[in-house]
Design an enzyme around this catalytic site. Structure first.
Site, PDB file in Angstrom:
ATOM      1  N   TRP A 353       0.834  -1.208   0.000  1.00 60.62           N
ATOM      2  CA  TRP A 353       0.000   0.000   0.000  1.00 60.62           C
ATOM      3  C   TRP A 353       0.869   1.260   0.000  1.00 60.62           C
ATOM      4  CZ3 TRP A 353      -2.039   2.870   4.760  1.00 60.62           C
ATOM      5  CH2 TRP A 353      -1.156   2.768   5.839  1.00 60.62           C
ATOM      6  N   ASP A 354       2.150   1.074   0.332  1.00 57.28           N
ATOM      7  CA  ASP A 354       3.114   2.185   0.306  1.00 57.28           C
ATOM      8  C   ASP A 354       2.983   2.944  -1.015  1.00 57.28           C
ATOM      9  OD1 ASP A 354       3.856   0.065   2.021  1.00 57.28           O
ATOM     10  OD2 ASP A 354       5.918   0.767   2.137  1.00 57.28           O
ATOM     11  N   GLU A 495       0.474  -2.349  12.530  1.00 54.22           N
ATOM     12  CA  GLU A 495       0.740  -3.795  12.454  1.00 54.22           C
ATOM     13  C   GLU A 495       1.058  -4.434  13.805  1.00 54.22           C
ATOM     14  OE1 GLU A 495       3.688  -3.854   9.310  1.00 54.22           O
ATOM     15  OE2 GLU A 495       2.125  -4.165   7.798  1.00 54.22           O
ATOM     16  N   LYS A 608       2.463   0.643  16.290  1.00 49.44           N
ATOM     17  CA  LYS A 608       3.689   0.688  15.480  1.00 49.44           C
ATOM     18  C   LYS A 608       3.751   1.988  14.678  1.00 49.44           C
ATOM     19  CE  LYS A 608       5.902  -2.114  11.858  1.00 49.44           C
ATOM     20  NZ  LYS A 608       5.714  -3.299  11.008  1.00 49.44           N
ATOM     21  N   GLN A 609       2.594   2.412  14.151  1.00 48.44           N
ATOM     22  CA  GLN A 609       2.607   3.477  13.144  1.00 48.44           C
ATOM     23  C   GLN A 609       1.246   4.173  13.099  1.00 48.44           C
ATOM     24  OE1 GLN A 609       2.753  -0.175  10.518  1.00 48.44           O
ATOM     25  NE2 GLN A 609       2.393   1.413   8.984  1.00 48.44           N
TER      26      GLN A 609
END
Ligand code: IFM
Length: 781
Positions: A353-354, A495, A608-609
């Site tokens: 998806w980046d 994640e 995580k993000q």
């Protein structure tokens, strides 16, 4: 804080390494990697070091080394290695005296240069320059030149150089040995075939040696070994003279679009002819042609000018643009962009998806035709996506979490790093349940349509992907006891939370996927009955519209609680809160896993993000500033930014909620992922999404360029250290220029294809004809 060993030139075009330490060789191999979208090469030195990684990748040449492995981009035979022996001393920076050293990458021309003053008793002082480029003019060409000037003693020089096929991907062998030849005492040749995908790779190299201005008719002693062909060349030079050794290498493969209709022998001959065409060319001529092509393909196409008291701000933007150019396979729509571009083995060359969420927007605004191509790549992977949905018991198309060659389908590895508690490999669940990518692709299609109005794209590719993903989600939703529909058992962007229900980001993006599919289906029905009929025949469209409407009415969308906090998923807010100070101050990402395993992390309120922040970025219109603020305060302290995809989104949201200083701080931390103090952070390759994210912070964050409900909105808010920001972007067939200062912005239509362009600023609508000036309102709304 920027890396003290990495500086930049006063003209803000070059990044410079000031000191060499072979322990940290990976950093500059990657941040100075060369690429042209067709191929990418790590900037490993010519001479060998124990700690080095030599990587040369050609886009799209995926191969599976073994049944137990997933497909990956194979590391092709190395041509960069060149060994120098001068007066009996082998040249290496680990020995002798390095009296001065710099290595620089000129982002403008794409030339990599090392300047070294080296001394040994045998050689005296030697001035050695290494020049290298990957051509933007001839996508198959790599050029190197070594210039040696003895300053104290005459020198006897021996060069060993050729093609080394003894390379692997961290031990995985991707090639069957092919043939080696030395043609006409001129060109060394090697070809190899990938073990599973049967792609033949042809490599040729050729040398020329020039003493002062005189070309030397040198003899080459050819040595062939297993998977290796090398030539030994010897000559002498005296004090005051300069000898240069130029090496031209080219590569082509049976995967290349331009060769698909040719047989293998013809491709080989074609590439041999092409390399011979460089016999009389100098490195300088090749550099000039490549520099012009790079100007044409990159620097003339995209303008991002930053006038800042921190001059690195401009360099960082150019750094990101250069690398995104080098990894974008503009020559072939059958290929996507890898999460590490073409600069390392990390993530195996796979697309995530980046691409759509982090890199795509930069291409969309600066080179919409490339953005289109990236979406066409996804379209070409639709058969695999349909297969994935079908095999999982769903309808429509479920895009793979990791994608490689068109027919490969899901290529996410199943096993990862060792679990610190059990000692066993950790299962990677992303390929099974990190499903938001299908909605992310739908979102990117919508962005593309808004920016370009490209109906032809929608008719040929866009609608079908929207409809097929909506079908997938409709079949994926599950009935809940509350009478609503839920998406259970997923991984959202964060994640560190596996097997969760109703990840807010996923659900809201799916809601948009339905909304878009419904409105576009109706648009097609009203405006293009023939196409509608075709879609109905192919996808059963007519019956799906009401299904999507029904599902959309019932999909559960997590709302802010009494503290205005949106639950990231159905259980996040009930999990244990631990003191994260140690991990928030970590030097290296992932330090949490020195103390806990993923199962334990799953049960804590630690992220995580960016997850909810991602939602605020992509669906900003749905949430008030107060809600954004409350969620920032709740989630950011719990977010470790262990993924390189985190900081850029946080920087944008910080700016959105009016904290410009924090936004700038986060932005500088984001660029330190590759350019900061941590000398190991780039070893596996560049952080492509972070580069795209950096440019989004500049354009869509500080530059304020956003699309809201299909309309253009410009709300710039540049950092206090910036005097101005100027950028160009494409909008509905025009190139618009925005010049932002601390007090106003000026927007101009550079092409005037449309009489008027509508945009809004802080709730007010404007009509742009040629040029409009807007005074900045400093009050946050
Ligand atoms: O896609 C990302 C993911 O969000 C975090 N882990 C790394 C992947 C590839 O960059």
């Amino acid at each position: 804080m920027q890396n003290q060993n990495i500086s930049h030139s006063p003209d803000q075009w070059s990044i410079i390494e000031n000191d060499f330490n072979s322990d940290y060789i990976g950093k500059c191999e990657v941040i100075m990697a060369l690429g042209n979208g067709y191929m990418g090469i790590r900037s490993t030195p010519e001479e060998k070091y124990l700690t080095e990684t030599r990587n040369w990748f050609v886009s799209g040449t995926f191969n599976k080394a073994h049944d137990t492995e997933v497909t990956e981009l194979p590391n092709i035979p190395d041509v960069i290695q060149m060994t120098l022996e001068i007066n009996g001393r082998r040249f290496t920076l680990d020995e002798g005296q390095v009296k001065s050293y710099t290595r620089s990458l000129d982002l403008k021309t794409g030339e990599l240069v090392r300047n070294i003053l080296w001394h040994t008793d045998e050689t005296g002082d030697l001035d050695i320059e290494f020049h290298r480029l990957v051509s933007s003019h001839d996508l198959h060409l790599v050029a190197q030149e070594i210039r040696i000037k003895p300053l104290e003693k005459d020198c006897q020089i021996k060069v060993v150089s050729g093609i080394n096929g003894q390379v692997t991907n961290s031990g995985a062998q991707h090639f069957v040995e092919g043939s080696k030849r030395f043609y006409d005492k001129k060109v060394m040749h090697m070809n190899q075939v990938t073990t599973e995908s049967d792609i033949e790779v042809f490599i040729n190299v050729m040398h020329r040696i020039v003493l002062d201005d005189q070309r030397l008719d040198h003899d080459t002693l050819i040595m062939m070994d297993r998977r290796k062909i090398f030539g030994h060349m010897s000559f002498s030079t005296s004090v005051g003279s300069q000898v240069s050794i130029t090496k031209f290498s080219n590569v082509g493969t049976t995967r290349d679009l331009e060769f698909v209709d040719m047989d293998r022998e013809s491709i080989k001959k074609e590439l041999l002819n092409r390399i011979e065409g460089y016999w009389d060319k100098s490195f300088q001529e090749v550099l000039e042609a490549s520099g012009l092509a790079l100007k044409d393909k990159l620097w003339d196409q995209a303008r991002v000018e930053i006038d800042s008291s921190v001059s690195f701000d401009q360099v960082a933007a150019r750094f990101a643009m250069y690398h995104l150019y080098g990894m974008m396979p503009a020559h072939d729509k059958r290929m996507g962009i890898g999460a590490k571009g073409l600069s390392g083995e990390g993530y195996k060359g796979h697309s995530f998806w980046d691409t759509e969420v982090f890199m795509f927007p930069y291409f969309l605004y600066t080179r919409p035709e490339l953005a289109r191509q990236l979406l066409e790549y996804r379209y070409l992977t639709l058969p695999g996506a349909r297969k994935k949905a079908y095999e999982n018991g769903f309808e429509g198309a479920q895009f793979p979490w990791e994608s490689a060659w068109l027919e490969d389908g899901e290529v996410t590895p199943v096993w990862g790093a060792a679990d610190i508690v059990t000692g066993k490999s950790t299962k990677i669940w992303s390929g099974f349940i990190e499903q938001h990518i299908s909605a992310d692709i739908a979102f990117a299609i919508y962005q593309y349509y808004n920016v370009t109005g490209d109906e032809a794209f929608m008719e040929d590719f866009g609608y079908e992907m929207l409809f097929e993903t909506a079908k997938f989600w409709a079949s994926r939703l599950e009935d809940g006891q509350d009478g609503l529909l839920h998406i259970n058992n997923v991984i959202g962007p964060d994640e560190y939370k596996e097997h969760v229900d109703d990840n807010a980001f996923t659900n809201y993006l799916v809601d948009l996927n339905f909304e878009l599919s419904i409105s576009f289906a109706k648009k097609v029905r009203d405006e293009n009955p023939k196409l509608y009929k075709d879609f109905d025949k192919k996808l059963g469209l007519d019956s799906w519209i009401s299904v999507w409407e029904e599902k959309r009415r019932k999909i559960f969308l997590p709302r802010p609680n009494q503290d205005r906090v949106i639950p990231q998923d159905s259980t996040y807010l009930t999990k244990e809160i631990i003191d994260l100070t140690k991990y928030k101050n970590q030097e290296h990402v992932g330090s949490l896993f020195h103390d806990y395993n993923l199962t334990q992390v799953n049960n804590m309120q630690v992220s995580k993000q960016a997850d909810i922040m991602m939602l605020f970025y992509l669906r900003e219109d749905l949430f008030s500033r107060e809600v954004k603020l409350a969620n920032w305060e709740y989630y950011e302290p719990k977010t470790l930014h262990d993924s390189s995809l985190s900081l850029s989104t946080h920087a944008i949201i910080a700016n959105d909620i009016g904290n410009k200083d924090l936004a700038y701080e986060l932005y500088t931390r984001c660029r330190e992922i590759d350019l900061g103090q941590n000398m190991k952070s780039s070893d596996h390759g560049i952080h492509a999404a972070s580069l795209g994210g950096m440019l989004q912070v500049v354009l869509n964050g500080f530059g304020g360029l956003r699309i809201l409900n299909g309309k253009l909105r410009i709300e710039p808010n540049i950092p206090n250290t910036w005097k101005s920001l100027t950028y160009d972007f494409h909008w509905q067939g025009d190139t618009l220029r925005v010049e932002v200062s601390q007090t106003e912005f000026v927007i101009s239509n550079m092409t005037k294809n449309n009489d008027m362009v509508e945009f809004s600023y802080k709730g007010n609508d404007y009509l742009l004809r040629e040029k409009t000036t807007v005074l900045l309102d400093k009050v946050s709304k």
